[in-house]
Structure formats: C-alpha cells, structure tokens
Write an enzyme that holds these catalytic residues in place. Structure first.
Site, PDB file in Angstrom:
ATOM      1  N   GLN A 168     -44.007  94.392  91.161  1.00  9.57           N
ATOM      2  CA  GLN A 168     -44.968  94.541  92.254  1.00  9.57           C
ATOM      3  C   GLN A 168     -46.154  93.598  92.060  1.00  9.57           C
ATOM      4  O   GLN A 168     -46.648  93.007  92.999  1.00  9.57           O
ATOM      5  CB  GLN A 168     -45.496  95.981  92.314  1.00  9.57           C
ATOM      6  CG  GLN A 168     -44.425  97.011  92.508  1.00  9.57           C
ATOM      7  CD  GLN A 168     -44.032  97.173  93.972  1.00  9.57           C
ATOM      8  OE1 GLN A 168     -44.571  96.547  94.849  1.00  9.57           O
ATOM      9  NE2 GLN A 168     -43.065  98.040  94.196  1.00  9.57           N
ATOM     10  N   LYS A 215     -32.838  86.089  79.836  1.00 10.51           N
ATOM     11  CA  LYS A 215     -32.434  86.551  78.516  1.00 10.51           C
ATOM     12  C   LYS A 215     -33.075  87.906  78.281  1.00 10.51           C
ATOM     13  O   LYS A 215     -34.297  88.025  78.302  1.00 10.51           O
ATOM     14  CB  LYS A 215     -32.883  85.559  77.446  1.00 10.51           C
ATOM     15  CG  LYS A 215     -32.498  85.967  76.042  1.00 10.51           C
ATOM     16  CD  LYS A 215     -32.928  84.907  75.049  1.00 10.51           C
ATOM     17  CE  LYS A 215     -32.506  85.284  73.644  1.00 10.51           C
ATOM     18  NZ  LYS A 215     -32.817  84.210  72.692  1.00 10.51           N
ATOM     19  N   ASP A 252     -32.665  79.629  65.480  1.00  9.28           N
ATOM     20  CA  ASP A 252     -31.263  79.870  65.835  1.00  9.28           C
ATOM     21  C   ASP A 252     -30.630  78.591  66.394  1.00  9.28           C
ATOM     22  O   ASP A 252     -29.979  78.612  67.429  1.00  9.28           O
ATOM     23  CB  ASP A 252     -31.163  81.018  66.846  1.00  9.28           C
ATOM     24  CG  ASP A 252     -29.749  81.571  66.950  1.00  9.28           C
ATOM     25  OD1 ASP A 252     -28.947  81.358  66.013  1.00  9.28           O
ATOM     26  OD2 ASP A 252     -29.440  82.205  67.977  1.00  9.28           O
TER      27      ASP A 252
END
Length: 176
Positions: free
Chosen positions: A48, A63, A160
């Site tokens: 909102q 993600k 990563d």
C-alpha cells in the site's frame, strides 16, 4: 495464465504477482513476477505504501528468503544482514550487476525485487560438450571481476560466486 504453475498462482509480493518459479537455492527461491499494480488484502510486504511507484507490466525476478527453518537462532542476524546488504545493493549502478529495484524484510521472510536478467547461467556451459571459447571466457571473467571489485569497494562480499549465479544474456552481457 499460460506458464503459471498452480503452486505459484495467487502468490503475491506487494504489488507483484508471481508467475512461476525460476530458481531455487539452499535458503531462497526466485520467482518471475509481474508488477500488476494490485495489492493482496493481506499483503505482508506493505505494498500500500509504494503502490504509487507501479510500473504495470514490468517483469522482475523476486528472490524470497525464508527465515523459518531450523536455524531460528540465526534468523535475527540473517534478517539484519539481508536488510543491510539489500539497502546497499539497491544503490548499485554497475553494468554487470543486476539492479535491485526494491526489498522488504519481515519476521519470517524477506525478498529482493531485481532486474529480470534473461539468459543462461554459466552452469549451462561447464560440461566438455558445451564449453565456451577461451576469448569469451576471458571476457566473462574480466566482467565478473569488475563487478565483484565494484561491490567489494562498497562493503559487499558476494559469498556465493558460482557458475549458476553468473548470467550470460542473449546479447553476451554478463550479470551477477
């Protein structure tokens, strides 16, 4: 909708409607989503407050990280780390880093709304029959190194780096 799985249909993240799952890791899931301007009645992400920024029809990658697993003692620390890194990376402007458009953190999960990078992960090119020519590999490594240097100079360590997290677009551009 065509291509929409039953498990994903109706799944919303703020003003974004999930279309399908496009990736999964040890702690997260990535969805293809569309900004349709709608807001679920029980919206957990507070859409909102930013519905005015709607770009209807824009497709993004979202993600989603779930904090409800067995590592609950780590959840508070992980939420704080996620929020800090999301806030910093949302300010990044580098041609080889996927743009973060928005992010949210709540008690049991968090998400990043990112640029949708259409292409293939480098993990598609690691078998002997699909290896890329050396001149392309050198260019890819250079671009990845430049992106990592950019992030590192701003206090972010990727943690990563692997072929699946490096995308090669149809225009032969590299995106982390």
């Amino acid at each position: 909708m065509e291509g929409e799985s039953d498990a994903v249909s109706g799944l919303r993240f703020g003003r974004f409607r999930a279309i399908r799952e496009i990736g999964r890791g040890a702690t997260s899931c990535v969805y293809l989503a569309e900004d349709d301007g709608g807001v679920a009645q029980d919206d957990a992400f507070g859409a909102q407050e930013w519905a005015a920024n709607t770009v209807k029809g824009r497709r993004v990658a979202i993600k989603v990280v779930d904090f409800t697993d067995d590592r609950s003692k780590l959840s508070r620390r992980f939420r704080k780390l996620f929020a800090t890194e999301a806030a910093v990376t949302a300010q990044f402007d580098h041609p080889n880093i996927a743009k973060v458009h928005d992010w949210r953190v709540e008690e049991h999960r968090a998400y990043l709304v990112m640029e949708l990078v259409e292409g293939q992960g480098l993990d598609q090119f690691v078998t002997m029959d699909k290896l890329l020519p050396m001149h392309r590999v050198v260019g890819i490594i250079f671009k990845v190194a430049m992106a990592l240097d950019y992030a590192h100079r701003r206090g972010i360590v990727h943690r990563d780096i692997k072929p699946a997290n490096v995308m090669l677009t149809k225009d032969d551009e590299v995106k982390l």
